[in-house]
Design a protein around this motif. Structure first.
Motif, PDB file in Angstrom:
ATOM      1  N   GLY A 134     -39.888 -14.383  50.642  1.00  0.00           N
ATOM      2  CA  GLY A 134     -38.716 -14.116  51.440  1.00  0.00           C
ATOM      3  C   GLY A 134     -39.007 -13.585  53.035  1.00  0.00           C
ATOM      4  O   GLY A 134     -40.293 -13.173  53.143  1.00  0.00           O
ATOM      5  N   ALA A 135     -38.071 -13.781  53.629  1.00  0.00           N
ATOM      6  CA  ALA A 135     -38.148 -13.574  55.025  1.00  0.00           C
ATOM      7  C   ALA A 135     -37.111 -13.205  55.596  1.00  0.00           C
ATOM      8  O   ALA A 135     -36.669 -13.310  56.897  1.00  0.00           O
ATOM      9  N   GLY A 136     -36.300 -12.121  54.987  1.00  0.00           N
ATOM     10  CA  GLY A 136     -35.017 -11.593  55.581  1.00  0.00           C
ATOM     11  C   GLY A 136     -35.440 -10.334  56.155  1.00  0.00           C
ATOM     12  O   GLY A 136     -36.566  -9.946  56.533  1.00  0.00           O
ATOM     13  N   GLY A 137     -34.462  -9.405  56.132  1.00  0.00           N
ATOM     14  CA  GLY A 137     -34.469  -8.248  57.025  1.00  0.00           C
ATOM     15  C   GLY A 137     -35.582  -7.296  56.003  1.00  0.00           C
ATOM     16  O   GLY A 137     -36.296  -6.484  56.710  1.00  0.00           O
ATOM     17  N   ALA A 138     -35.342  -7.293  54.934  1.00  0.00           N
ATOM     18  CA  ALA A 138     -36.373  -6.432  53.808  1.00  0.00           C
ATOM     19  C   ALA A 138     -37.798  -6.773  53.995  1.00  0.00           C
ATOM     20  O   ALA A 138     -38.676  -6.145  54.256  1.00  0.00           O
ATOM     21  N   ASN A 157     -41.096 -18.553  51.937  1.00  0.00           N
ATOM     22  CA  ASN A 157     -39.582 -18.683  52.317  1.00  0.00           C
ATOM     23  C   ASN A 157     -39.234 -19.883  52.091  1.00  0.00           C
ATOM     24  O   ASN A 157     -39.483 -20.874  52.388  1.00  0.00           O
ATOM     25  N   ARG A 158     -37.812 -19.785  51.588  1.00  0.00           N
ATOM     26  CA  ARG A 158     -37.016 -21.059  51.223  1.00  0.00           C
ATOM     27  C   ARG A 158     -36.783 -21.950  52.289  1.00  0.00           C
ATOM     28  O   ARG A 158     -37.029 -23.069  52.465  1.00  0.00           O
ATOM     29  N   THR A 159     -36.516 -21.056  53.351  1.00  0.00           N
ATOM     30  CA  THR A 159     -36.239 -21.850  54.713  1.00  0.00           C
ATOM     31  C   THR A 159     -37.611 -21.507  55.661  1.00  0.00           C
ATOM     32  O   THR A 159     -37.863 -20.016  55.912  1.00  0.00           O
ATOM     33  N   ARG A 162     -37.639 -19.329  58.941  1.00  0.00           N
ATOM     34  CA  ARG A 162     -37.713 -17.837  58.957  1.00  0.00           C
ATOM     35  C   ARG A 162     -39.087 -17.415  58.810  1.00  0.00           C
ATOM     36  O   ARG A 162     -39.308 -16.171  59.314  1.00  0.00           O
ATOM     37  N   LEU A 183     -41.342 -21.782  50.536  1.00  0.00           N
ATOM     38  CA  LEU A 183     -41.386 -21.281  48.952  1.00  0.00           C
ATOM     39  C   LEU A 183     -41.310 -22.331  47.995  1.00  0.00           C
ATOM     40  O   LEU A 183     -40.263 -23.103  47.915  1.00  0.00           O
ATOM     41  N   THR A 201     -39.187 -10.318  47.871  1.00  0.00           N
ATOM     42  CA  THR A 201     -38.061  -9.593  48.751  1.00  0.00           C
ATOM     43  C   THR A 201     -36.908 -10.417  48.775  1.00  0.00           C
ATOM     44  O   THR A 201     -35.984 -10.170  49.560  1.00  0.00           O
ATOM     45  N   THR A 202     -36.932 -11.396  48.004  1.00  0.00           N
ATOM     46  CA  THR A 202     -35.674 -12.346  47.957  1.00  0.00           C
ATOM     47  C   THR A 202     -34.799 -11.627  46.835  1.00  0.00           C
ATOM     48  O   THR A 202     -35.162 -10.690  46.087  1.00  0.00           O
ATOM     49  N   SER A 203     -33.621 -12.218  46.790  1.00  0.00           N
ATOM     50  CA  SER A 203     -32.474 -11.537  45.912  1.00  0.00           C
ATOM     51  C   SER A 203     -32.728 -12.148  44.657  1.00  0.00           C
ATOM     52  O   SER A 203     -31.858 -11.928  43.401  1.00  0.00           O
ATOM     53  N   VAL A 204     -33.661 -13.212  44.256  1.00  0.00           N
ATOM     54  CA  VAL A 204     -33.745 -13.851  43.006  1.00  0.00           C
ATOM     55  C   VAL A 204     -33.999 -12.787  41.910  1.00  0.00           C
ATOM     56  O   VAL A 204     -35.076 -12.340  41.972  1.00  0.00           O
TER      57      VAL A 204
HETATM   58  P1  ATR Z   1     -32.560  -8.803  53.015  1.00  0.00           P
HETATM   59  O1  ATR Z   1     -32.189  -7.758  54.044  1.00  0.00           O
HETATM   60  O2  ATR Z   1     -32.151  -8.100  51.609  1.00  0.00           O
HETATM   61  O3  ATR Z   1     -33.901  -9.405  53.202  1.00  0.00           O
HETATM   62  P2  ATR Z   1     -31.425 -11.244  53.679  1.00  0.00           P
HETATM   63  O4  ATR Z   1     -31.896 -11.125  55.227  1.00  0.00           O
HETATM   64  O5  ATR Z   1     -30.261 -11.942  53.347  1.00  0.00           O
HETATM   65  O6  ATR Z   1     -31.483 -10.215  52.874  1.00  0.00           O
HETATM   66  O7  ATR Z   1     -32.791 -12.207  53.046  1.00  0.00           O
HETATM   67  C1  ATR Z   1     -32.604 -12.659  51.795  1.00  0.00           C
HETATM   68  C2  ATR Z   1     -33.769 -13.446  51.520  1.00  0.00           C
HETATM   69  O8  ATR Z   1     -33.895 -14.100  49.956  1.00  0.00           O
HETATM   70  C3  ATR Z   1     -34.315 -14.486  52.228  1.00  0.00           C
HETATM   71  O9  ATR Z   1     -35.635 -14.562  52.527  1.00  0.00           O
HETATM   72  C4  ATR Z   1     -33.814 -15.751  51.548  1.00  0.00           C
HETATM   73  O10 ATR Z   1     -34.189 -16.877  51.759  1.00  0.00           O
HETATM   74  P3  ATR Z   1     -33.520 -17.838  53.052  1.00  0.00           P
HETATM   75  O11 ATR Z   1     -33.847 -17.316  54.267  1.00  0.00           O
HETATM   76  O12 ATR Z   1     -33.990 -19.232  52.605  1.00  0.00           O
HETATM   77  O13 ATR Z   1     -32.096 -17.869  52.829  1.00  0.00           O
HETATM   78  C5  ATR Z   1     -33.922 -15.287  50.168  1.00  0.00           C
HETATM   79  N1  ATR Z   1     -33.310 -16.030  49.032  1.00  0.00           N
HETATM   80  C6  ATR Z   1     -32.077 -15.874  48.714  1.00  0.00           C
HETATM   81  N2  ATR Z   1     -31.481 -16.349  47.608  1.00  0.00           N
HETATM   82  C7  ATR Z   1     -32.727 -17.197  47.401  1.00  0.00           C
HETATM   83  C8  ATR Z   1     -32.972 -18.407  46.445  1.00  0.00           C
HETATM   84  N3  ATR Z   1     -32.031 -18.752  45.412  1.00  0.00           N
HETATM   85  N4  ATR Z   1     -34.440 -18.839  45.995  1.00  0.00           N
HETATM   86  C9  ATR Z   1     -35.229 -18.339  47.367  1.00  0.00           C
HETATM   87  N5  ATR Z   1     -34.921 -17.576  48.155  1.00  0.00           N
HETATM   88  C10 ATR Z   1     -33.678 -17.098  48.234  1.00  0.00           C
END
Ligand code: ATR
Length: 290
Positions: A134-138, A157-159, A162, A183, A201-204
């Motif tokens: 994951g590469a979001g805020g958390a 990360n999926r994307t 990021r 990822l 740190t992803t929501s998976v």
């Molecule tokens: P947070 O602040 O909780 O980190 P966020 O900024 O929305 O929330 O980030 C969510 C993370 O979960 C991201 O890394 C997201 O990947 P993308 O950047 O590709 O969107 C990742 N994520 C959410 N759903 C996912 C899934 N089904 N498979 C893989 N990664 C997922």
């Protein structure tokens, strides 16, 4: 000593966010205030994005002692603060404000709470190979504090962009090489080969999708510590499958509780027994399930 009386001297703390109804913080903090018998109260405030400036004025005007800050304000709050903790400044996000005579100082106890949860389990991240999903805020809060502590980081990360952005900032700010990968199965296999700790740190795997996992179980090996920051459910599929390898698991509940404990200490100057907040958080989660 237990006390729940509100008086003219009661100090007010709270949380701002939108939505805010599902926050566990009021339960955790009020339980801790009661346990220590101190004259504090913690409430939640729904604050819309466009009214954040007024909420900050209100914090000063009403002499609110402390606030937690959650989605969508963690980044946007920064320009309104008078002082920033150096790590919160590097992360670019704040989840805790302390109000000292209208001087507002921002901290990031998501990051320090994550670190504390690791250390509590006897895992010292310095020099360790950490794989972050994951590469979001958390992810940013976590990977930055790990970089500061001296971990070697691989961010998947999926994307991909990021992940690259996050890794690039780490290299720039902490002068530490951080790898960014998309990822997928192949990259996971390679990254996990030398990994000491895996952090999701992803929501998976988050409720209601509790049968999902970001890592196929066959890639989990004995000795790989797994930290899943998802706390609902407390035991995600990823953690359940890790337990079968006989290896240490750390739940997002620990991070949630530690960020609360660290915020609490900043507002009150007092140490709260971690177990008090943990028990309360578990109670709230169980109520959500029922
Ligand atoms: P947070 O602040 O909780 O980190 P966020 O900024 O929305 O929330 O980030 C969510 C993370 O979960 C991201 O890394 C997201 O990947 P993308 O950047 O590709 O969107 C990742 N994520 C959410 N759903 C996912 C899934 N089904 N498979 C893989 N990664 C997922």
């Amino acid at each position: 000593m237990e006390s729940s009386l509100i008086s003219g001297k009661t100090k007010v703390c709270g949380i701002i966010g939108d939505p805010i109804e599902h926050t566990m913080s009021p339960a955790m903090h009020n339980a801790a205030f009661r346990k220590l018998g101190i004259d504090y109260l913690y409430v939640s405030f729904r604050v819309r994005k466009e009214e954040l400036d007024k909420a900050v004025d209100g914090m000063r005007a009403l002499n609110i002692r402390g606030l937690n800050v959650t989605i969508p304000h963690k980044v946007a709050i920064i320009p309104y603060l008078d002082e920033l903790d150096p790590l919160a400044e590097k992360i670019g996000a704040v989840n805790t404000i302390v109000n000292d005579d209208s001087v507002l100082r921002g901290y990031n106890t998501d990051a320090s709470g994550f670190l504390q949860a690791l250390l509590e389990k006897g895992v010292e991240p310095k020099g360790k190979n950490m794989v972050i999903l994951g590469a979001g805020g958390a992810s940013r809060a976590i990977s930055f504090i790990l970089a500061e502590r001296g971990s070697n980081l691989v961010i998947l990360n999926r994307t991909l962009d990021r992940a690259k952005e996050c890794a690039g900032r780490i290299t720039k700010i902490f002068q530490r090489e951080a790898k960014a990968l998309r990822l997928n199965g192949e990259n996971l296999v390679n990254a996990l080969e030398k990994a000491d700790v895996l952090v999701n740190t992803t929501s998976v795997g988050m409720s209601p999708d509790i049968d999902e996992t970001p890592v196929p179980s066959k890639l989990l090996k004995t000795g790989l510590v797994v930290f899943d920051i998802v706390y609902n459910p407390i035991k995600t599929r990823l953690l359940r499958e890790t337990e079968k390898t006989g290896t240490q698991t750390i739940s997002g509940l620990d991070m949630l509780v530690w960020q609360g404990v660290l915020s609490f200490e900043k507002w009150t100057g007092m140490k709260v027994p971690v177990e008090v907040m943990r028990e309360e958080a578990i109670k709230v989660l169980q109520n959500h399930e029922n």
